[in-house]
Write an enzyme that holds these catalytic residues in place. Sequence first.
Site, PDB file in Angstrom:
ATOM      1  N   GLY A  51     155.767 -29.932  32.588  1.00 34.32           N
ATOM      2  CA  GLY A  51     155.814 -31.310  32.129  1.00 34.32           C
ATOM      3  C   GLY A  51     155.323 -31.481  30.710  1.00 34.32           C
ATOM      4  O   GLY A  51     155.725 -32.410  30.016  1.00 34.32           O
ATOM      5  N   PHE A  52     154.429 -30.580  30.251  1.00 32.16           N
ATOM      6  CA  PHE A  52     153.936 -30.756  28.892  1.00 32.16           C
ATOM      7  C   PHE A  52     154.261 -29.580  27.983  1.00 32.16           C
ATOM      8  O   PHE A  52     153.846 -29.545  26.833  1.00 32.16           O
ATOM      9  CB  PHE A  52     152.419 -31.032  28.886  1.00 32.16           C
ATOM     10  CG  PHE A  52     151.558 -29.875  29.287  1.00 32.16           C
ATOM     11  CD1 PHE A  52     151.403 -28.792  28.449  1.00 32.16           C
ATOM     12  CD2 PHE A  52     150.861 -29.881  30.483  1.00 32.16           C
ATOM     13  CE1 PHE A  52     150.579 -27.734  28.790  1.00 32.16           C
ATOM     14  CE2 PHE A  52     150.038 -28.829  30.830  1.00 32.16           C
ATOM     15  CZ  PHE A  52     149.899 -27.765  29.987  1.00 32.16           C
ATOM     16  N   VAL A  55     155.842 -22.226  29.801  1.00 33.46           N
ATOM     17  CA  VAL A  55     154.906 -21.261  30.386  1.00 33.46           C
ATOM     18  C   VAL A  55     155.470 -19.868  30.161  1.00 33.46           C
ATOM     19  O   VAL A  55     156.645 -19.616  30.426  1.00 33.46           O
ATOM     20  CB  VAL A  55     154.704 -21.508  31.888  1.00 33.46           C
ATOM     21  CG1 VAL A  55     153.702 -20.509  32.458  1.00 33.46           C
ATOM     22  CG2 VAL A  55     154.241 -22.941  32.150  1.00 33.46           C
ATOM     23  N   ASP A 166     151.367 -34.330  42.508  1.00 33.92           N
ATOM     24  CA  ASP A 166     152.668 -33.769  42.124  1.00 33.92           C
ATOM     25  C   ASP A 166     152.909 -32.463  42.869  1.00 33.92           C
ATOM     26  O   ASP A 166     153.378 -31.484  42.292  1.00 33.92           O
ATOM     27  CB  ASP A 166     152.738 -33.551  40.611  1.00 33.92           C
ATOM     28  CG  ASP A 166     154.180 -33.344  40.129  1.00 33.92           C
ATOM     29  OD1 ASP A 166     155.117 -33.812  40.815  1.00 33.92           O
ATOM     30  OD2 ASP A 166     154.376 -32.701  39.084  1.00 33.92           O
TER      31      ASP A 166
END
Length: 206
Positions: A51-52, A55, A166
């Site tokens: 989401g940000f 990875v 979430d």
Amino acid sequence: MARRRGVKRKKINLLGDRSAVHMEELPVFSLDTLANATSQFHEDKKLGQGGFGPVYMGKLEDGKEIAVKRLSKASGQGLEEFMNEVLVISKVQHRNLVRLLGCYVDKEEKMLIYEYMRKKSLDVFLFDEGHRGILDWRKRSTIIEGVGRGLLYLHRDSRLKIIHRDLKPSNILLDNDFNPKISDFGMARIFGSDQDQADTRRVVGT
């Protein structure tokens, strides 16, 4: 225990003058160490897009494998989630929660370093045609029980009451024995010891 090259411990203030969160004794990796471990954040090392930010899979000089979550510089919401994840995951510890190994913090760059899970996430085995047959009922039962234990710890037994907000297959990581570890605490809500509910105006989750 020998200290890994490119890793040190220090007190860091992640938000400057705004609601400062001090993390003492959190291992802080150097940018060179993380860049070398991920082949300069090469696209081939990319495990996914959170989401940000992205990875990456990495390998340190001593052979230890890591997952590096890199904050997107353009994401204001990502900064809030990053801060929340550091706060939450540093205060909880359980065999069914992913382990935070350290971080990298600079004005322009913020990264979280986690243990690397070779089986990646549960969604691969549930929805990918080539992997669906791998999860027999014994493995599924192990995963269900492990996720349940992790949630019970977060909701009732940890120092803080934490609601993940979430939880989904892509946020459940699997080790080599298909033991699950809950990850991605950026949207988690922390409750006080005397709270059992809270109001929020922000829509979260998927």
